[in-house]
Design an enzyme around this catalytic site. Structure first.
Site, PDB file in Angstrom:
ATOM      1  N   HIS A 143       0.857  -1.204   0.000  1.00 55.01           N
ATOM      2  CA  HIS A 143       0.000   0.000   0.000  1.00 55.01           C
ATOM      3  C   HIS A 143       0.887   1.246   0.000  1.00 55.01           C
ATOM      4  O   HIS A 143       1.542   1.531   1.009  1.00 55.01           O
ATOM      5  CB  HIS A 143      -0.900   0.017   1.240  1.00 55.01           C
ATOM      6  CG  HIS A 143      -1.782   1.244   1.344  1.00 55.01           C
ATOM      7  ND1 HIS A 143      -3.107   1.175   1.713  1.00 55.01           N
ATOM      8  CD2 HIS A 143      -1.541   2.568   1.145  1.00 55.01           C
ATOM      9  CE1 HIS A 143      -3.630   2.389   1.730  1.00 55.01           C
ATOM     10  NE2 HIS A 143      -2.692   3.260   1.393  1.00 55.01           N
TER      11      HIS A 143
ATOM     12  N   HIS B  29       1.479   5.466  -2.025  1.00 53.21           N
ATOM     13  CA  HIS B  29       1.076   6.525  -2.949  1.00 53.21           C
ATOM     14  C   HIS B  29       2.336   7.071  -3.609  1.00 53.21           C
ATOM     15  O   HIS B  29       3.203   7.620  -2.924  1.00 53.21           O
ATOM     16  CB  HIS B  29       0.367   7.652  -2.193  1.00 53.21           C
ATOM     17  CG  HIS B  29      -0.803   7.167  -1.394  1.00 53.21           C
ATOM     18  ND1 HIS B  29      -2.093   7.251  -1.843  1.00 53.21           N
ATOM     19  CD2 HIS B  29      -0.867   6.545  -0.182  1.00 53.21           C
ATOM     20  CE1 HIS B  29      -2.907   6.719  -0.939  1.00 53.21           C
ATOM     21  NE2 HIS B  29      -2.191   6.279   0.078  1.00 53.21           N
ATOM     22  N   PHE B  30       2.425   6.894  -4.931  1.00 54.51           N
ATOM     23  CA  PHE B  30       3.581   7.439  -5.649  1.00 54.51           C
ATOM     24  C   PHE B  30       3.337   8.870  -6.115  1.00 54.51           C
ATOM     25  O   PHE B  30       4.284   9.567  -6.460  1.00 54.51           O
ATOM     26  CB  PHE B  30       3.894   6.593  -6.888  1.00 54.51           C
ATOM     27  CG  PHE B  30       4.739   5.373  -6.632  1.00 54.51           C
ATOM     28  CD1 PHE B  30       5.765   5.386  -5.694  1.00 54.51           C
ATOM     29  CD2 PHE B  30       4.521   4.202  -7.360  1.00 54.51           C
ATOM     30  CE1 PHE B  30       6.562   4.267  -5.493  1.00 54.51           C
ATOM     31  CE2 PHE B  30       5.314   3.082  -7.166  1.00 54.51           C
ATOM     32  CZ  PHE B  30       6.330   3.116  -6.232  1.00 54.51           C
TER      33      PHE B  30
ATOM     34  N   LYS C  17      -9.846  -0.259  -5.246  1.00 54.90           N
ATOM     35  CA  LYS C  17      -9.768   0.440  -3.969  1.00 54.90           C
ATOM     36  C   LYS C  17     -11.071   1.157  -3.661  1.00 54.90           C
ATOM     37  O   LYS C  17     -11.588   1.916  -4.482  1.00 54.90           O
ATOM     38  CB  LYS C  17      -8.623   1.462  -4.033  1.00 54.90           C
ATOM     39  CG  LYS C  17      -8.426   2.286  -2.780  1.00 54.90           C
ATOM     40  CD  LYS C  17      -7.923   1.440  -1.617  1.00 54.90           C
ATOM     41  CE  LYS C  17      -7.941   2.193  -0.304  1.00 54.90           C
ATOM     42  NZ  LYS C  17      -6.689   2.865  -0.009  1.00 54.90           N
TER      43      LYS C  17
ATOM     44  N   HIS D 192     -10.252   1.671   2.444  1.00 51.10           N
ATOM     45  CA  HIS D 192      -9.969   2.692   3.463  1.00 51.10           C
ATOM     46  C   HIS D 192     -11.181   2.653   4.390  1.00 51.10           C
ATOM     47  O   HIS D 192     -12.244   3.172   4.049  1.00 51.10           O
ATOM     48  CB  HIS D 192      -9.788   4.079   2.835  1.00 51.10           C
ATOM     49  CG  HIS D 192      -9.514   5.132   3.866  1.00 51.10           C
ATOM     50  ND1 HIS D 192      -8.305   5.779   3.979  1.00 51.10           N
ATOM     51  CD2 HIS D 192     -10.289   5.616   4.872  1.00 51.10           C
ATOM     52  CE1 HIS D 192      -8.349   6.622   5.002  1.00 51.10           C
ATOM     53  NE2 HIS D 192      -9.551   6.551   5.562  1.00 51.10           N
TER      54      HIS D 192
ATOM     55  N   HIS E  71      -4.273  -0.083   6.222  1.00 53.56           N
ATOM     56  CA  HIS E  71      -3.733   0.761   7.291  1.00 53.56           C
ATOM     57  C   HIS E  71      -4.588   0.765   8.555  1.00 53.56           C
ATOM     58  O   HIS E  71      -5.101   1.800   8.965  1.00 53.56           O
ATOM     59  CB  HIS E  71      -3.451   2.187   6.804  1.00 53.56           C
ATOM     60  CG  HIS E  71      -4.549   2.890   6.025  1.00 53.56           C
ATOM     61  ND1 HIS E  71      -5.874   2.834   6.377  1.00 53.56           N
ATOM     62  CD2 HIS E  71      -4.491   3.689   4.925  1.00 53.56           C
ATOM     63  CE1 HIS E  71      -6.574   3.566   5.528  1.00 53.56           C
ATOM     64  NE2 HIS E  71      -5.763   4.083   4.641  1.00 53.56           N
TER      65      HIS E  71
ATOM     66  N   LEU F  80      -4.224   9.776   7.877  1.00 49.96           N
ATOM     67  CA  LEU F  80      -5.533   9.167   8.077  1.00 49.96           C
ATOM     68  C   LEU F  80      -5.443   7.679   7.803  1.00 49.96           C
ATOM     69  O   LEU F  80      -4.711   7.282   6.896  1.00 49.96           O
ATOM     70  CB  LEU F  80      -6.565   9.824   7.141  1.00 49.96           C
ATOM     71  CG  LEU F  80      -6.932  11.267   7.542  1.00 49.96           C
ATOM     72  CD1 LEU F  80      -7.754  11.927   6.444  1.00 49.96           C
ATOM     73  CD2 LEU F  80      -7.702  11.284   8.879  1.00 49.96           C
TER      74      LEU F  80
ATOM     75  N   ASP G   1       1.781   2.804   3.364  1.00 49.47           N
ATOM     76  CA  ASP G   1       0.952   3.994   3.157  1.00 49.47           C
ATOM     77  C   ASP G   1       1.826   5.238   3.003  1.00 49.47           C
ATOM     78  O   ASP G   1       1.422   6.343   3.384  1.00 49.47           O
ATOM     79  CB  ASP G   1      -0.063   4.176   4.296  1.00 49.47           C
ATOM     80  CG  ASP G   1      -1.165   5.162   3.922  1.00 49.47           C
ATOM     81  OD1 ASP G   1      -1.334   5.439   2.726  1.00 49.47           O
ATOM     82  OD2 ASP G   1      -1.831   5.665   4.844  1.00 49.47           O
TER      83      ASP G   1
HETATM   84  C1  NCD Z   1      -3.208   9.252   1.939  1.00 47.61           C
HETATM   85  C2  NCD Z   1      -2.814  10.236   0.837  1.00 47.61           C
HETATM   86  O1  NCD Z   1      -2.274  11.295   1.148  1.00 47.61           O
HETATM   87  O2  NCD Z   1      -3.045   9.919  -0.336  1.00 47.61           O
HETATM   88  N1  NCD Z   1      -3.145   9.929   3.202  1.00 47.61           N
HETATM   89  C3  NCD Z   1      -3.102   9.374   4.428  1.00 47.61           C
HETATM   90  O3  NCD Z   1      -3.126  10.114   5.417  1.00 47.61           O
HETATM   91  N2  NCD Z   1      -3.018   8.069   4.617  1.00 47.61           N
HETATM   92  C4  NCD Z   1      -4.561   8.697   1.648  1.00 47.61           C
HETATM   93  C5  NCD Z   1      -4.930   7.449   2.435  1.00 47.61           C
HETATM   94  O4  NCD Z   1      -4.232   6.438   2.387  1.00 47.61           O
HETATM   95  O5  NCD Z   1      -5.959   7.462   3.104  1.00 47.61           O
HETATM   96 ZN    ZN Z   2      -2.939   5.264   1.620  1.00 51.60          ZN
HETATM   97 ZN    ZN Z   3      -6.445   5.439   3.197  1.00 54.02          ZN
END
Ligand code: NCD
Ligand code: ZN
Ligand code: ZN
Length: 348
Positions: free
Chosen positions: A13, A15-16, A98, A135, A173, A218, A246
């Site tokens: 998991h 985010h790139f 997702k 999520h 997460h 989050l 995450d």
């Molecule tokens: C993530 C994001 O910034 O894309 N932020 C986070 O706080 N985890 C989004 C997510 O995974 O909920």
């Molecule tokens: Zn995430």
């Molecule tokens: Zn999330």
């Protein structure tokens, strides 16, 4: 013990982001992970096969020379997602979709507004063996932010898990004792990812002595009994809990702001952060299952060949990272000293 060798791990998991940010994020992850499940919450969300394949190519193009890193793409479910979207994505090798409840987190405004309308999609996903990544937080304004994960579990996730016993579900997460118990007690089609920040920190680290925006993510950090329960979950060695950082970069000025963004950028030190936790728990022997085996097994993918080696060696997480656009990011655990450092990778 002064070195620790693990079969090459994966990150299930992260985010790139997109554009020139990929130069930073893809290299940071490719440093130690063979594969990563790439979240689809771009500014324009990745809602179909074509967008996912184009995004995949941009990630491939950003890999450092010689890297064998492989991104695994995901589809962002919306109210308009069709059964054909799912089937086409699966045929293109996209392993998962997702679910963001609309408004739950970063770039989720376009997501799903009514969960009960998704039943027919969940049937198709079960048939196609496409995983559902969730999520898990409700978004009702009258529900306290610290309770949103538990209410989602009780009101929505438990019903989805029960009604779709063939649907593989990753509760992403997780942050609470309740979520860890729910996953541990569920049938084997339910698993969870756990982040470094939820293992290392609790809400005091967000709020005591001032607001710490770089620890804001989050679902929000919870009280220490929940942190403790997550630590026990990974120390148990259960195959239902696996690595998902995450890692979610936001530029410094967007975190240190009157309305700071949620997300911790942990990719630069991800495996080292987890090693620190497992060492503190006295169970470094459980790290390989968590980081390198259980996620692949749950996704039905082969475990990686090759290995990575960590060495006991103090090093300091950088205070700031400069992005190709000249802006900066404050990484998770900035300025803190870690005890393990990735020193070697071997392809086979
Ligand atoms: C993530 C994001 O910034 O894309 N932020 C986070 O706080 N985890 C989004 C997510 O995974 O909920
Ligand atoms: Zn995430
Ligand atoms: Zn999330």
């Amino acid at each position: 013990m002064t070195t620790l060798t693990l079969q090459t791990p994966d990150d299930w998991h992260l985010h790139f982001r997109d554009g020139d940010m990929l130069q930073e994020t893809v290299a940071a992850t490719a440093r130690c992970f063979q594969r990563a499940i790439v979240m689809p919450n771009l500014v324009t969300p990745v809602t179909n096969r074509e967008q996912a394949m184009q995004y995949r190519q941009r990630i491939m193009d950003a890999r450092p020379a010689g890297s064998r890193f492989q991104p695994l793409m995901t589809l962002y479910l919306t109210d308009a997602t069709t059964a054909d979207d799912i089937r086409e994505a699966k045929r293109a090798g996209i392993p998962a979709a997702k679910l963001y409840p609309a408004g739950a987190t970063t770039h989720s405004h376009a997501a799903v507004s009514a969960l009960d309308r998704l039943a027919s999609l969940f049937e198709v996903m079960s048939e196609e063996d496409m995983l559902l990544l969730i999520h898990g937080e409700v978004t009702d304004s009258d529900i306290d932010i610290f309770d949103r994960e538990k209410i989602f579990t009780d009101h929505h996730l438990s019903a989805i898990a029960e009604n779709f016993p063939k649907l593989k579900i990753v509760f992403e997460h997780i942050t609470t004792k309740d979520a860890a118990e729910f996953v541990a007690e569920s049938a084997n089609h339910v698993a969870a990812t756990i982040t470094p920040q939820h293992l290392l920190l609790n809400r005091n680290d967000l709020l005591v002595g001032g607001v710490h925006p770089h620890n804001y993510c989050l679902p929000v950090l919870k009280r220490n009994i929940h942190q403790q329960a997550l630590r026990e979950a990974v120390a148990s060695g259960s195959h239902k809990f696996f690595l998902g950082t995450d890692s979610a970069p936001h530029e410094k000025h967007n975190k240190e702001s009157a309305c700071g963004c949620a997300g911790c950028y942990s990719a630069r030190s991800a495996i080292e952060l987890y090693a620190q936790v497992f060492e503190e728990l006295g169970c470094l022997d459980k790290l390989e299952g968590f980081a390198s085996h259980y996620g692949a097994d749950f996704y039905g993918l082969p475990r990686n060949g090759g290995s990575i080696t960590l060495t006991r060696q103090e090093w300091q997480v950088p205070n700031e990272i400069t992005l190709p656009n000249g802006h900066s990011i404050v990484p998770f655990f900035a300025g803190k000293v870690l005890q393990w450092k990735l020193t070697h990778t071997s392809m086979d």
